[in-house]
Scaffold this motif. Structure first.
Motif, PDB file in Angstrom:
ATOM      1  N   VAL A   1      14.865 -45.338  40.814  1.00 59.65           N
ATOM      2  CA  VAL A   1      15.644 -46.393  41.467  1.00 59.65           C
ATOM      3  C   VAL A   1      15.855 -47.581  40.525  1.00 59.65           C
ATOM      4  O   VAL A   1      16.395 -48.608  40.928  1.00 59.65           O
ATOM      5  N   ASP A   2      15.453 -47.432  39.271  1.00 57.49           N
ATOM      6  CA  ASP A   2      15.839 -48.364  38.216  1.00 57.49           C
ATOM      7  C   ASP A   2      17.179 -47.867  37.693  1.00 57.49           C
ATOM      8  O   ASP A   2      17.267 -47.147  36.703  1.00 57.49           O
ATOM      9  N   PHE A   3      18.248 -48.278  38.377  1.00 63.15           N
ATOM     10  CA  PHE A   3      19.543 -47.648  38.170  1.00 63.15           C
ATOM     11  C   PHE A   3      20.129 -47.903  36.782  1.00 63.15           C
ATOM     12  O   PHE A   3      20.966 -47.136  36.311  1.00 63.15           O
ATOM     13  N   ALA A   4      19.702 -48.976  36.117  1.00 57.54           N
ATOM     14  CA  ALA A   4      20.189 -49.275  34.769  1.00 57.54           C
ATOM     15  C   ALA A   4      19.188 -48.878  33.689  1.00 57.54           C
ATOM     16  O   ALA A   4      19.400 -49.177  32.516  1.00 57.54           O
ATOM     17  N   LEU A   5      18.095 -48.229  34.055  1.00 58.20           N
ATOM     18  CA  LEU A   5      17.069 -47.780  33.112  1.00 58.20           C
ATOM     19  C   LEU A   5      16.559 -48.946  32.267  1.00 58.20           C
ATOM     20  O   LEU A   5      16.446 -48.858  31.044  1.00 58.20           O
ATOM     21  N   GLU A   6      16.212 -50.043  32.945  1.00 53.52           N
ATOM     22  CA  GLU A   6      15.830 -51.270  32.247  1.00 53.52           C
ATOM     23  C   GLU A   6      14.320 -51.442  32.096  1.00 53.52           C
ATOM     24  O   GLU A   6      13.869 -52.231  31.253  1.00 53.52           O
ATOM     25  N   ALA A   7      13.519 -50.745  32.886  1.00 56.53           N
ATOM     26  CA  ALA A   7      12.073 -50.924  32.839  1.00 56.53           C
ATOM     27  C   ALA A   7      11.520 -50.464  31.488  1.00 56.53           C
ATOM     28  O   ALA A   7      12.040 -49.520  30.884  1.00 56.53           O
ATOM     29  N   PRO A   8      10.475 -51.117  30.987  1.00 60.38           N
ATOM     30  CA  PRO A   8       9.916 -50.754  29.671  1.00 60.38           C
ATOM     31  C   PRO A   8       9.546 -49.279  29.551  1.00 60.38           C
ATOM     32  O   PRO A   8       9.785 -48.657  28.514  1.00 60.38           O
ATOM     33  N   ASN A   9       8.967 -48.695  30.601  1.00 61.45           N
ATOM     34  CA  ASN A   9       8.559 -47.291  30.478  1.00 61.45           C
ATOM     35  C   ASN A   9       9.713 -46.314  30.670  1.00 61.45           C
ATOM     36  O   ASN A   9       9.515 -45.092  30.644  1.00 61.45           O
ATOM     37  N   HIS A  10      10.929 -46.841  30.833  1.00 62.97           N
ATOM     38  CA  HIS A  10      12.124 -45.996  30.890  1.00 62.97           C
ATOM     39  C   HIS A  10      12.894 -46.044  29.567  1.00 62.97           C
ATOM     40  O   HIS A  10      13.997 -45.510  29.472  1.00 62.97           O
ATOM     41  N   ARG A  11      12.306 -46.687  28.571  1.00 61.82           N
ATOM     42  CA  ARG A  11      13.008 -46.931  27.309  1.00 61.82           C
ATOM     43  C   ARG A  11      13.399 -45.634  26.602  1.00 61.82           C
ATOM     44  O   ARG A  11      14.509 -45.499  26.085  1.00 61.82           O
ATOM     45  N   ALA A  12      12.507 -44.669  26.549  1.00 63.27           N
ATOM     46  CA  ALA A  12      12.821 -43.413  25.859  1.00 63.27           C
ATOM     47  C   ALA A  12      14.002 -42.712  26.511  1.00 63.27           C
ATOM     48  O   ALA A  12      14.913 -42.220  25.828  1.00 63.27           O
ATOM     49  N   LEU A  13      14.001 -42.667  27.843  1.00 63.88           N
ATOM     50  CA  LEU A  13      15.105 -42.034  28.558  1.00 63.88           C
ATOM     51  C   LEU A  13      16.402 -42.797  28.313  1.00 63.88           C
ATOM     52  O   LEU A  13      17.462 -42.187  28.086  1.00 63.88           O
ATOM     53  N   ARG A  14      16.335 -44.120  28.341  1.00 62.57           N
ATOM     54  CA  ARG A  14      17.525 -44.940  28.119  1.00 62.57           C
ATOM     55  C   ARG A  14      18.123 -44.669  26.738  1.00 62.57           C
ATOM     56  O   ARG A  14      19.340 -44.444  26.608  1.00 62.57           O
ATOM     57  N   HIS A  15      17.310 -44.668  25.708  1.00 63.36           N
ATOM     58  CA  HIS A  15      17.813 -44.472  24.353  1.00 63.36           C
ATOM     59  C   HIS A  15      18.398 -43.067  24.175  1.00 63.36           C
ATOM     60  O   HIS A  15      19.454 -42.899  23.551  1.00 63.36           O
ATOM     61  N   ALA A  16      17.714 -42.061  24.707  1.00 63.23           N
ATOM     62  CA  ALA A  16      18.232 -40.698  24.600  1.00 63.23           C
ATOM     63  C   ALA A  16      19.557 -40.557  25.344  1.00 63.23           C
ATOM     64  O   ALA A  16      20.487 -39.892  24.865  1.00 63.23           O
ATOM     65  N   TYR A  17      19.643 -41.191  26.500  1.00 60.49           N
ATOM     66  CA  TYR A  17      20.887 -41.168  27.285  1.00 60.49           C
ATOM     67  C   TYR A  17      22.033 -41.801  26.503  1.00 60.49           C
ATOM     68  O   TYR A  17      23.122 -41.210  26.380  1.00 60.49           O
ATOM     69  N   LEU A  18      21.818 -42.984  25.963  1.00 62.10           N
ATOM     70  CA  LEU A  18      22.881 -43.684  25.240  1.00 62.10           C
ATOM     71  C   LEU A  18      23.247 -42.983  23.936  1.00 62.10           C
ATOM     72  O   LEU A  18      24.371 -43.142  23.439  1.00 62.10           O
ATOM     73  N   ASP A  19      22.342 -42.195  23.387  1.00 56.04           N
ATOM     74  CA  ASP A  19      22.633 -41.430  22.166  1.00 56.04           C
ATOM     75  C   ASP A  19      23.234 -40.061  22.464  1.00 56.04           C
ATOM     76  O   ASP A  19      23.437 -39.257  21.540  1.00 56.04           O
ATOM     77  N   ASN A  20      23.511 -39.786  23.746  1.00 55.19           N
ATOM     78  CA  ASN A  20      24.084 -38.495  24.143  1.00 55.19           C
ATOM     79  C   ASN A  20      23.146 -37.337  23.788  1.00 55.19           C
ATOM     80  O   ASN A  20      23.593 -36.216  23.541  1.00 55.19           O
TER      81      ASN A  20
END
Length: 358
Positions: free
Chosen positions: A177-196
């Motif tokens: 429910v962190d819809f923008a993937l902003e939480a610190p422990n979501h960082r790996a998922l966020r970076h992988a997502y933005l890198d396709n």
């Protein structure tokens, strides 16, 4: 309700609609990798004048549980009177879900099928819907997709590869429910997502275009939708089904307070009925907090009611209807039975219930 869902999808595809919704969305929503969002959920209240859309969710929970529940109960619910469409949805549910995940995979330019999929949520074993995660895992693995259930802290992104427990993750069924993937422990998922480097569904862009509560302001404005190019038929469905919705502003405090009994207040980034208030029950103190936060005010639409027997006693409960959809097409319909000002699963005799067309 299906026609309303298809009208929502058509409105969200309009260029001016995208521009407006992305204007108030977090920056990450500007990235468009292709997927359109697994398990969209549209919640309706049934009224004498037809269904009214109450909310749109990008990671709507309960579909796997409701498929099991409906199959367990359909034999006792006057089968000769049931419309064939109900059993058709149940018979085709697993195939439709598998096709949905394949399409999400392919929409991001992948071929073949994902080898390893992760169902990701914060501390998943503590989640109310954890049994559903297990059902999803069993279904996907039975169809050849290795599936793991993970906390996002278990993900690692190194050298362009997202891994967990030492093995690559190709696709993420995102229940955060962190819809923008902003939480610190979501960082790996966020970076992988933005890198396709991984396919994520539903993703931050889908939430921004479909489920930010502010979008209901646009969907309730049929005149503007017509000006933006939505056809008359679809605009008519939304005009009838979507309650008037406005952004809460301190400048409108007096008007909002005086009309509060006809309003329902929701946080723009809320989920699971958290932080929602029925206007007639508001205190001044809570209202002042609402004015300081990011809220919408939606015209109040009472939930329908059903009569049922609990422990031998006949009583009534509120009910709403959830459509689980993909690309505007129905995957499953279910009901939620509850008591109180907002949907909950704590009501005795309440919870999910199957929907049968007759």
């Amino acid at each position: 309700m299906e026609l309303v869902v298809q009208a929502i999808e058509a409105a969200a595809a309009l260029a001016p609609f995208k521009e407006r919704t992305l204007s108030w969305a977090p920056e990450i929503a500007g990235f468009d990798p292709g997927p359109i969002g697994a398990f969209m959920g549209c919640d309706f209240h049934l009224t004498p004048d037809g269904p009214r859309l109450i909310e749109i969710n990008t990671n709507a929970g309960g579909a796997f549980l409701n498929a099991v529940l409906a199959r367990a109960q359909h034999r006792c619910c006057t089968p000769p009177l049931q419309d064939a469409s109900t059993n058709g949805l149940l018979d085709g549910f697993e195939g439709a879900v598998l096709a949905m995940f394949h399409q999400e995979w392919q929409r991001q330019g992948r071929d073949s099928v994902p080898a390893r999929l992760a169902i990701v949520d914060d501390d998943p074993q503590s989640q109310f819907m954890f049994p559903e995660f297990r059902l999803a895992q069993q279904m996907l693995e039975a169809r050849g997709i290795e599936t793991v259930i993970l906390d996002p802290s278990e993900l690692d992104y190194t050298n362009g590869v997202l891994t967990a427990r030492g093995r690559p993750i190709d696709m993420v069924y995102n229940r955060l429910v962190d819809f923008a993937l902003e939480a610190p422990n979501h960082r790996a998922l966020r970076h992988a997502y933005l890198d396709n480097a991984v396919v994520v569904t539903p993703n931050p862009r889908v939430h921004a275009l479909m489920a930010d509560k502010r979008n209901l302001i646009l969907l309730s404005d049929a005149r503007t939708l017509r000006e933006w190019g939505l056809n008359e038929t679809e605009a008519g469905y939304l005009e009838k089904a979507v309650p008037d919705t406005r952004l809460v502003s301190a400048e409108d405090a007096e008007t909002l307070w005086s009309n509060r009994r006809r309003l329902f207040f929701k946080p723009v980034a809320g989920h699971g009925s958290k932080g929602v208030y029925r206007g007639e029950k508001l205190t001044r103190r809570v209202f002042e907090d609402i004015l300081k936060g990011d809220y919408i005010a939606q015209n109040f639409v009472p939930a329908g009611e059903r009569t049922l027997r609990i422990d031998g006693e006949v009583t009534t409960r509120k009910v709403d209807i959830r459509l689980y959809t993909y690309a505007g097409q129905l995957l499953l319909a279910a009901a939620r039975v509850y008591q109180g000002q907002a949907t909950n699963f704590r009501t005795p005799g309440g919870g999910f219930a199957p929907v049968f067309q007759v």
